[in-house]
Design a protein around this motif. Structure first.
Motif, short mmCIF file in Angstrom:
data_model
loop_
_atom_site.label_atom_id
_atom_site.label_comp_id
_atom_site.label_asym_id
_atom_site.label_seq_id
_atom_site.Cartn_x
_atom_site.Cartn_y
_atom_site.Cartn_z
N LYS A 381 0.79 -1.09 0.10
CA LYS A 381 0.01 0.01 0.12
C LYS A 381 0.89 1.42 0.33
CE LYS A 381 -2.19 -1.27 3.85
NZ LYS A 381 -1.47 -2.51 4.07
N SER A 382 1.97 1.16 0.82
CA SER A 382 2.56 2.54 1.08
C SER A 382 3.64 2.67 -0.15
CB SER A 382 3.51 2.48 2.24
OG SER A 382 2.83 2.44 3.47
N THR A 383 3.70 1.60 -0.90
CA THR A 383 4.65 1.62 -2.17
C THR A 383 3.81 2.38 -3.21
OG1 THR A 383 5.63 -0.45 -1.41
CG2 THR A 383 5.90 0.16 -3.82
N PRO A 422 2.01 10.74 5.82
CA PRO A 422 2.77 9.68 5.91
C PRO A 422 2.30 8.73 6.95
CG PRO A 422 4.09 11.63 6.73
CD PRO A 422 2.89 11.95 6.31
N GLN A 423 2.80 7.41 6.95
CA GLN A 423 2.14 6.57 7.97
C GLN A 423 2.55 6.91 9.25
OE1 GLN A 423 3.04 2.65 6.36
NE2 GLN A 423 1.55 1.80 7.60
N ASP A 424 3.91 7.36 9.43
CA ASP A 424 4.53 7.34 10.63
C ASP A 424 4.09 8.82 11.46
OD1 ASP A 424 6.21 8.83 9.20
OD2 ASP A 424 7.87 7.93 9.67
N PHE A 504 -3.72 9.99 2.12
CA PHE A 504 -3.64 9.70 3.39
C PHE A 504 -2.99 8.16 3.60
CE2 PHE A 504 -6.93 12.36 2.71
CZ PHE A 504 -6.55 13.42 3.61
N ASP A 505 -1.64 7.84 4.14
CA ASP A 505 -1.27 6.65 4.16
C ASP A 505 -1.64 6.11 5.68
OD1 ASP A 505 0.06 4.27 4.23
OD2 ASP A 505 1.83 5.01 3.64
N ASP A 506 -2.81 5.44 5.71
CA ASP A 506 -2.88 4.85 7.13
C ASP A 506 -2.87 5.74 8.40
OD1 ASP A 506 -4.03 2.47 8.29
OD2 ASP A 506 -2.16 1.41 8.29
MG MG Z 1 2.35 1.21 4.72
#
Ligand code: MG
Ligand code: ATP
Length: 584
Positions: A381-383, A422-424, A504-506
């Protein structure tokens, strides 16, 4: 030296300082030279008076005159030495500044793969340690080398004009001194490098313990941590002691060789004096010359080892500077992006690890639509998000924005048009204001817009409760944010730039279901005119998406709207069932 040639462009830039500096070095040496002659005159004069007691009565005046001249010349020499440092060393600091900026700029240009291949410690070392060593070449090494060259020519020329035999004898110990100092400085450098390395180990051990102090305490790891520190500290001390024992050789060696030269001067000078070839004043003069030569000769060894170190550092810096980024901007013109996105048979392998993250991904999304990406952890997904922002280039398939290949777009325009969360949820140390307005070039933060972005991200209440509200410092020395607060602040950061495309990454994972709903509602109000890509583990975040793709091990296994997928009774429906019963 060929790596250091790279710096010539900087010498050219600061040539004025270099030329003036060289001139100051020359002048200060000329002033250093004359006092020896004054001493000779004084000596010879006294001898003359002693031999012919009635010859002159103005002895006091004469000696005072020479004394005064020596003091005057010393002052003048000092003044010019000050100017010499103010030019050459200032030049080296300026070049250091430029070089650091050049390296930093290059770093920012390089792609993510580069950062994966090199560890942070190495990157930091290039910009601090290595640049510092190069500066030692630009400043002190260069200054002493020029100084030495002038002094050699002036002093040895003077000595030869007085007496060739004495000059040759006196100069014999000097090359030995240079070689010895070179070896000792090399040893000192090697040992101090070992000390430095151990010091960074020591620092990272303590840093890690401090930043994870809660884990250390909960797992009762204090004793182990202390032992780790103790052993490392002991190694550090031992290396320091070794360094001290090598350094202890430095001055005795120099003094021994000066001593040898001085004794030779007196002995051979005495013989020459008996032969009537030189005066006693000449012997005194020679002793001063020998002393003047000692430090420059010693510095030949020192400078050589400095240059060697600088060369090695510059080689490492050059290696970085000549890397070309893989992600190039091929289009200097401005490009307009509306938000139609197409993936056509995109496969992607991470170049650094060889992991096949995406296989044959195809989908297409019209402007103002919402795409949901759903899938297990590690499914790619993030890719997809990375590829959309062109953090990597693809080898297989094509990505189009409004029918233009992603590679043909102006890279900076592309990124300007994407609000990426980003996710983080990484935030920078700084105020809330600075973090939200991070994406705008000009630093003219618009207060209203910041507040608006915070409101959409449902973080206003918390910000208002912080001690300095929007000016509260967050990060290491400021207010510590919770995971959910960080996520919402990074959402606000993306909203602030008001882009046509959001990714929106997670970013809703650490936010409770109620807040999540509110934020999605605000966003749908706010982002009506936007293309959205919502990556999520929760089916609840994706219910209103125009289409959802479900990934598994880099492949699309299901595609459709929320309702279609539920009817499909596949992985998505199964997960939805699980999640909704969990929430009951
Ligand atoms: Mg990810
Ligand atoms: N920068 C990277 N370099 C090399 N391999 C990577 C990189 N990022 C991810 N991968 C690998 O690519 C695969 C897909 O990762 P990706 O981050 O896209 O998964 P994801 O679906 O976002 O997972 P999660 O839900 O846990 O965030 C994984 O096997 C991962 O190990």
């Amino acid at each position: 030296m060929k790596n250091l040639f790279y710096l010539n462009k900087y010498f050219a830039k600061y040539r004025k300082l270099l030329v003036i500096g060289t001139f100051f070095i020359l002048i200060s040496n000329v002033f250093a030279l004359y006092p020896a002659e004054f001493v000779r005159h004084a000596f010879d004069y006294i001898q003359n008076v002693l031999e012919n007691p009635t010859s002159d009565k103005k002895i006091h005046f004469y000696l005072l005159k020479f004394g005064g001249l020596i003091v005057l010349f010393a002052i003048l020499k000092g003044i010019f030495m000050y100017f010499m440092r103010q030019t050459v060393i200032v030049m080296s600091r300026k070049i250091e500044f430029d070089l650091k900026n050049e390296i930093y700029k290059q770093y920012q240009n390089l792609s993510l793969s580069f950062y994966k291949k090199n560890n942070t410690g190495d990157l930091m070392n290039r910009i601090t340690e290595d640049v510092n060593r190069v500066r030692m070449y630009l400043g002190p090494a260069l200054m002493y080398a020029i100084n030495m060259a002038f002094l050699f020519i002036l002093v040895i020329g003077k000595m030869l004009s007085i007496n060739t035999t004495l000059t040759l004898y006196v100069l014999i110990p000097l090359p030995i001194l240079a070689i010895a100092v070179y070896h000792v400085s090399n040893k000192i450098n090697k040992n101090s490098e070992r000390v430095q390395n151990q010091l960074s180990v020591l620092t990272s051990i303590s840093q890690e313990t401090f930043s994870a102090i809660n884990i250390v305490k909960i797992f009762r790891n204090e004793e182990n941590s202390f032992k780790l520190f103790f052993d490392s500290c002991k190694k550090y001390t031992n290396r320091q002691l070794k360094l001290v024992s090598v350094e202890a050789w430095f001055f005795p060696l120099i003094i021994l060789l000066i001593g040898t030269s001085t004794i030779t001067t007196i002995y051979i000078g005495g013989l020459e004096n008996f032969k009537g070839k030189i005066t006693t004043g000449n012997i005194a003069e020679f002793i001063i010359y020998v002393n003047m030569l000692t430090w420059p000769v010693a510095s030949v060894g020192w400078v050589t080892s400095l240059v060697q170190r600088a060369e090695a550092s510059m080689e490492r810096i050059n290696e970085f500077l000549k890397i070309e980024t893989e992600i190039k901007n091929t289009n200097p013109n401005n490009t307009l992006i509306k938000g139609n996105i197409t993936f056509e048979n995109v496969s992607f392998i991470y170049p650094d690890t060889g992991i096949k993250a995406l296989k044959n991904i195809s989908f297409s999304l019209k402007e103002n639509e919402t795409l949901g990406i759903f899938g297990k952890t590690g499914s790619g997904k993030s890719t997809i998000a990375n590829l959309l922002c062109r953090m990597y280039d693809i080898d297989n398939g094509e990505i189009f924005y409004d029918n233009t290949k992603i590679g043909d777009l102006n890279l900076f325009d592309l990124r300007k048009n994407i609000g990426y969360v980003p996710q983080d949820g990484f935030l920078f140390s700084g105020t809330v204001n600075e973090n939200i307005s991070f994406g705008i070039d000009s630093k003219e933060e618009e207060e209203e817009e910041i507040k608006e972005a915070a409101k959409t991200a449902e973080i206003t209440e918390e910000i208002e409760s912080f001690p300095d509200k929007y000016n509260t410092i967050i990060g290491e020395r400021g207010v510590q944010l919770s995971g959910g607060q960080r996520q919402r602040l990074s959402i606000a950061r993306a909203i602030y730039i008001n882009p046509p495309i959001y990714i929106f990454d997670d970013c809703l994972s650490a936010i409770d279901a109620n807040k999540e709903k509110l934020i999605l509602k605000n966003l749908s109000g706010k982002t009506k005119e936007n293309t959205n890509i919502i990556i999520s583990h929760r089916t609840s975040s994706l219910q209103n998406a125009n289409q959802i793709i479900v990934l598994d091990e880099g492949e699309i296994i299901e595609k459709g709207t929320h309702n279609e997928l539920i009817n499909n009774n596949g992985f998505y429906a199964e997960m939805h069932k699980k999640q909704t019963t969990e929430n009951l």
